[in-house]
Design an enzyme around this catalytic site. Structure first.
Site, short mmCIF file in Angstrom:
data_model
loop_
_atom_site.label_atom_id
_atom_site.label_comp_id
_atom_site.label_asym_id
_atom_site.label_seq_id
_atom_site.Cartn_x
_atom_site.Cartn_y
_atom_site.Cartn_z
N CYS A 126 0.83 -1.21 0.00
CA CYS A 126 0.00 0.00 0.00
C CYS A 126 0.87 1.27 0.00
CB CYS A 126 -0.99 -0.07 1.16
SG CYS A 126 -2.40 1.02 0.93
N HIS A 146 -3.49 -5.12 1.93
CA HIS A 146 -2.70 -5.39 3.15
C HIS A 146 -2.73 -6.87 3.55
CE1 HIS A 146 -2.09 -1.23 4.73
NE2 HIS A 146 -3.07 -0.99 3.89
N GLU A 157 -0.89 -8.38 5.62
CA GLU A 157 -0.57 -8.57 7.05
C GLU A 157 -1.82 -8.44 7.92
OE1 GLU A 157 -0.16 -5.90 5.36
OE2 GLU A 157 -0.72 -4.18 6.60
#
Ligand code: GLN
Length: 205
Positions: free
Chosen positions: A86, A183, A185
């Protein structure tokens, strides 16, 4: 061989990426350490770096001031794998325009020949999740979390498009550089972090 992996720890999703990368190492049975890094000294010893999501203007400006941006660029040009997520994708790009305010003149690494639009899917309240398919790297289904995400409208000839959503390019690869607008994560699925760890391992062979 133990891999020394860093997550740029200036602002943004640092701990989440440390934890996903640690899980990826464990699941792959590869030995390595994962730490938040911010100084040129810490970065100079790395085998691989994640530039996390957050606010690209802040991450770029502060790493310019502490001179780590220059070291990051040199390390990547010398083959160190990097995963830009991002805001990290924005920092890796050549040109970035904001969807609403246009050109922002923020510090960029100029390593990915891509034309990028910041906040391409809208503001924070327009965050969403979508199934993403990245067949060329054997990840056919991934839950993409998009938060004020950028998109790529044009990618240069040496940039491989890994995925599109809504006709917009949202994941790319160029040699040892990978970048996603979403994202990974923030999900339990560590397959992209595993892919990145394998990229680092291969670069050390
Ligand atoms: N919109 C942010 C920027 O332009 C990136 C958002 C994110 O990393 N989730 O820096």
């Amino acid at each position: 061989m133990s891999l020394n992996i860093g997550v740029l720890a200036i602002q943004g999703d640092v701990n989440e990426n440390i934890s996903s990368t640690e899980t990826a190492l464990k699941e792959l049975g590869i030995s390595g350490t994962v730490n938040g890094v911010k100084t040129t000294e810490e970065i100079s010893h790395l085998d691989g770096l994640i530039i996390p999501g957050g606010e690209s203007t802040t991450i770029g400006q502060l790493s310019l001031v502490n001179r780590s941006l220059k070291t990051i660029k040199e390390k990547i040009e010398n083959g160190m794998p990097v995963f830009g997520i991002c805001a990290g994708m924005i920092i890796l790009s050549k040109t970035a325009n904001d969807r609403v305010v246009g050109k922002t003149n923020q510090p960029l690494l100029d390593l990915l020949d891509i034309k990028l639009e910041r906040n391409s899917f809208g503001r924070q309240k327009e965050s969403f999740e979508a199934d993403i398919c990245m067949n060329s790297i054997n990840i056919p289904k991934f839950n993409g979390v998009f938060i004020r995400a950028p998109s790529i409208s044009e990618a240069g000839p040496d940039v491989e498009v890994l995925a599109k959503f809504d006709n917009k390019i949202i994941a790319v690869k160029k040699q040892n550089i990978i970048a996603t607008a979403f994202h990974p994560e923030l999900t339990k699925d560590v397959s992209l972090h595993k892919y990145f760890v394998n990229l680092i391992k291969k670069s050390k062979n």
